[in-house]
Motif scaffolding. Structure first.
Motif, short mmCIF file in Angstrom:
data_model
loop_
_atom_site.label_atom_id
_atom_site.label_comp_id
_atom_site.label_asym_id
_atom_site.label_seq_id
_atom_site.Cartn_x
_atom_site.Cartn_y
_atom_site.Cartn_z
N THR A 1 22.39 30.10 6.07
CA THR A 1 23.00 31.42 6.16
C THR A 1 24.52 31.28 6.24
O THR A 1 25.04 30.88 7.27
N THR B 1 28.11 32.89 6.76
CA THR B 1 28.55 34.11 7.43
C THR B 1 30.04 34.01 7.76
O THR B 1 30.62 32.93 7.75
N GLN C 1 28.51 41.34 12.38
CA GLN C 1 27.99 39.97 12.23
C GLN C 1 26.89 39.65 13.24
O GLN C 1 25.82 39.17 12.87
N GLU D 1 23.60 41.56 12.58
CA GLU D 1 22.87 41.03 11.42
C GLU D 1 22.20 39.69 11.74
O GLU D 1 21.05 39.45 11.34
N LEU D 2 22.91 38.84 12.47
CA LEU D 2 22.32 37.56 12.85
C LEU D 2 21.15 37.75 13.82
O LEU D 2 20.18 37.00 13.78
N VAL E 1 23.42 27.72 10.04
CA VAL E 1 24.37 28.84 9.99
C VAL E 1 25.75 28.26 9.71
O VAL E 1 26.27 27.46 10.49
N GLU F 1 29.53 29.15 9.32
CA GLU F 1 30.53 30.17 9.61
C GLU F 1 31.87 29.73 9.05
O GLU F 1 32.18 28.54 9.03
#
Length: 130
Positions: free
Chosen positions: A62, A64, A70, A73-74, A91, A93
């Motif tokens: 994912t 992001t 944020q 959604e996570l 994840v 970022e």
């Protein structure tokens, strides 16, 4: 005659001990063979378990970036992914934030939290079109 009798008894005793030694040696050989067989069988079972688990491993990546929605959604994504066994959630970022790090630690998922160093690796299509 007495010396001959004693030497015959010693020879008989020696033969009995040699027979016993050979018998014990055969038993030891059989025990070692069984251990090797059990070890091989255990190795096959462990390899089957390892390959079975690695076959089932699912990776979800994912990307992001920091924005007002944020965390929400996570959260939704984490709740959906929480029902999937053998899941590894990666994840990525743009810049690691404590808020997201703490949230990911609070989930019961296997999570890898990565930082792209502030670079936007994947730009949005809408931005490219402008």
């Amino acid at each position: 005659m007495l010396g001959t009798l004693q030497s015959m008894e010693v020879a008989e005793e020696k033969a009995k001990l040699l027979d016993k030694f050979n018998q014990l040696e055969l038993e030891l050989f059989e025990a070692e063979r069984q251990i090797v067989h059990c070890d091989a069988e255990l190795g096959h079972k462990m390899n089957a378990m390892i390959s079975e688990d690695s076959y089932r491993q699912i990776f979800v990546i994912t990307p992001t970036y920091t924005r007002p929605t944020q965390l929400e959604e996570l959260t939704l994504l984490a709740q959906a992914l929480g029902h999937i066994p053998y899941l590894q959630w990666v994840v990525m970022e743009t810049t690691k934030t404590n808020l997201v790090s703490e949230f990911l630690e609070s989930t019961n998922l296997h999570v890898t939290h990565l930082d792209s160093g502030g670079e936007l690796l994947l730009s949005e299509r809408g931005v490219e079109q402008v």
